[in-house]
Design an enzyme around this catalytic site. Structure first.
Site, short mmCIF file in Angstrom:
data_model
loop_
_atom_site.label_atom_id
_atom_site.label_comp_id
_atom_site.label_asym_id
_atom_site.label_seq_id
_atom_site.Cartn_x
_atom_site.Cartn_y
_atom_site.Cartn_z
N TYR A 1 1.17 -17.77 -19.38
CA TYR A 1 1.39 -17.40 -20.78
C TYR A 1 1.14 -18.63 -21.64
O TYR A 1 1.67 -19.71 -21.34
CB TYR A 1 2.85 -16.92 -20.96
CG TYR A 1 3.24 -16.71 -22.41
CD1 TYR A 1 3.18 -15.44 -22.99
CD2 TYR A 1 3.66 -17.78 -23.21
CE1 TYR A 1 3.52 -15.25 -24.31
CE2 TYR A 1 4.00 -17.59 -24.54
CZ TYR A 1 3.93 -16.33 -25.08
OH TYR A 1 4.26 -16.14 -26.40
N GLU B 1 -1.37 -15.71 -29.25
CA GLU B 1 -0.60 -15.44 -28.03
C GLU B 1 -1.60 -14.96 -26.98
O GLU B 1 -2.22 -13.91 -27.14
CB GLU B 1 0.48 -14.39 -28.28
CG GLU B 1 1.44 -14.27 -27.11
CD GLU B 1 2.59 -13.31 -27.38
OE1 GLU B 1 2.34 -12.19 -27.89
OE2 GLU B 1 3.73 -13.67 -27.08
#
Ligand code: GDP
Ligand code: MN
Length: 397
Positions: A118, A206
């Site tokens: 991530y 993101e």
């Protein structure tokens, strides 16, 4: 302003960020053509078909599916385009899918040496610095990781005046447990990602997941990109990527007439001047047992035309049972605002079908109150906050 995944990836690629390659398609036939073209450059016959909507969690809702051949590309793309996709991030009724991204399968079937990470880039408002947030736990909701294994989330703060330093990119790669070529690829990935963030005036990236392939490449497999709307004037190419179909239609219309409107799911519409007073007014509505149907800052010029436009926008929401107008008359005197409300009301006639509560405070508030009370219209006036709250309560009881 949000971008679709395919737009975000193209933008990232233009800054040298390595991405999972793909092409957007509006129909099943276009999806097949896209898959064929991709196979020519990538060599892989497996593709992933991904619904393009402004919401995450698409995988969970059936909006990300693997196709092992062209027949499957056609069937799956046909099924996803036109579907109403429900994910944890969409409204309960879901969002219609108008297009899909056909992308190369980068997970290589049978391979186990892949890892998902991530990575996000955002502004840390408390330190006034940009921040890279990253985790070894890719492919999951970061909220869940934060709750269950917070020690697996790392942050790296970057001084905007100095920019990202080599040691910082290396630290990210190290903390993600990488070595050898994957380590080098990750430092490149992080550096170009940060550059893209700054150069595009974004407020959020993101990338979940960032994939380490079995042959040690580092790729953006997903991309959520939020651009700073206030900087779009210097990015005409990015501004053109706006997809109004993904936005709330009332908000789009309000934006076009220069009103600062945010749709909410309550029953009391509000019209206020100034964002701070708007926030306080929403609290007031809650306290009165209601719930705000919107946030609306009409700004400094509350004349009849503007008040009427605002009323019309608020009344487009069928959930509205009453409207609270809460205006502080400073430079714009209260009596002028009151006259604006009365004129707008008369002009709109039957279009106003809910009670209106008006609280005007400031210059000439008393004259304004007389104007409202003497108008003979279904408008209730108040001067104190509590009085306005009581009248709202009565109106929605
Ligand atoms: P999201 O669910 O909206 O966040 O969409 P993502 O783009 O993150 O895709 C969801 C999941 O699909 C990812 O976490 C991956 O595990 C999986 N996925 C994405 N691309 C591929 C691919 O090329 N091959 C395979 N096998 N899985 C993929
Ligand atoms: Mn994702």
């Amino acid at each position: 302003m949000n971008l679709h995944e395919y737009q975000g990836k193209e933008m990232l690629a233009s800054f040298g960020v390595a991405i999972q390659r793909g092409r957007v398609a509006q129909t099943a036939e276009e999806a097949v053509t896209a898959a064929k073209e991709l196979t020519e450059t990538t060599g892989t016959g497996w593709h992933v078909i991904k619904a393009q909507i402004h919401a995450g969690g698409r995988g969970k809702g059936g909006g990300v599916r693997l196709a092992k051949n062209l027949d499957e590309v056609k069937t799956i793309a046909g099924e996803i385009i036109g579907m109403q996709l429900i994910t944890p991030q969409t409204p309960p009724a879901g969002k219609p899918v108008h297009q899909v991204l056909v992308a190369e399968d980068v997970y290589y079937p049978g391979e186990t040496e892949t890892s998902e990470f991530y990575v996000s880039v955002l502004l840390n408002r408390s330190t006034g610095r940009n921040m890279i947030m990253y985790s070894t736990e890719g492919g999951m909701d970061i909220e869940t990781v934060a709750e269950e294994t917070p020690h697996l989330i790392f942050t790296e703060e970057i001084d905007p005046a100095v920019g990202i330093q080599g040691f910082q990119a290396r630290k990210v790669a190290f903390n993600l447990g990488l070595s050898g070529n994957a380590f080098k690829e990750m430092t490149k990935f992080i550096t170009s990602l940060y550059t893209a963030y700054v150069e595009s005036d974004s407020s959020l990236f993101e990338i979940n997941p960032v994939l380490k392939t079995s042959d040690n490449r580092i790729l953006a497999v997903d991309a959520k990109v939020t651009l700073d709307a206030n900087a779009l004037f210097r990015h005409k190419d990015l501004a053109a990527l706006r997809d109004k179909r993904e936005e709330n239609p009332i908000e789009v219309e309000a934006g076009e007439v220069g009103l600062n409107y945010v749709d909410l799911d309550g029953n009391v519409g509000c019209m206020v001047n100034g964002a701070g007073l708007a926030m306080a007014t929403m609290d007031l509505i809650k306290q009165a047992g209601g719930s705000p149907a919107n946030f609306l800052d009409v700004g400094g010029t509350a004349d009849a035309a503007r008040v009427e436009t605002a009323f019309r926008i608020i009344l487009k929401d069928p959930a509205v049972e009453a409207i609270l107008v809460n205006i502080f008359g400073g430079i714009v005197r209260c009596d002028r605002v009151a006259q604006g409300i009365v004129d707008a009301y008369k002009n709109m006639g039957d279009a106003i079908n809910v009670p209106i509560i008006v609280r005007l405070q400031g210059t000439n508030a008393d004259i304004a109150k007389e104007l409202i009370d003497g108008s003979g219209l279904n408008v209730l006036s108040a001067t104190a906050f509590q009085e306005a709250a009581d009248k709202v309560q009565e109106a929605i009881a």
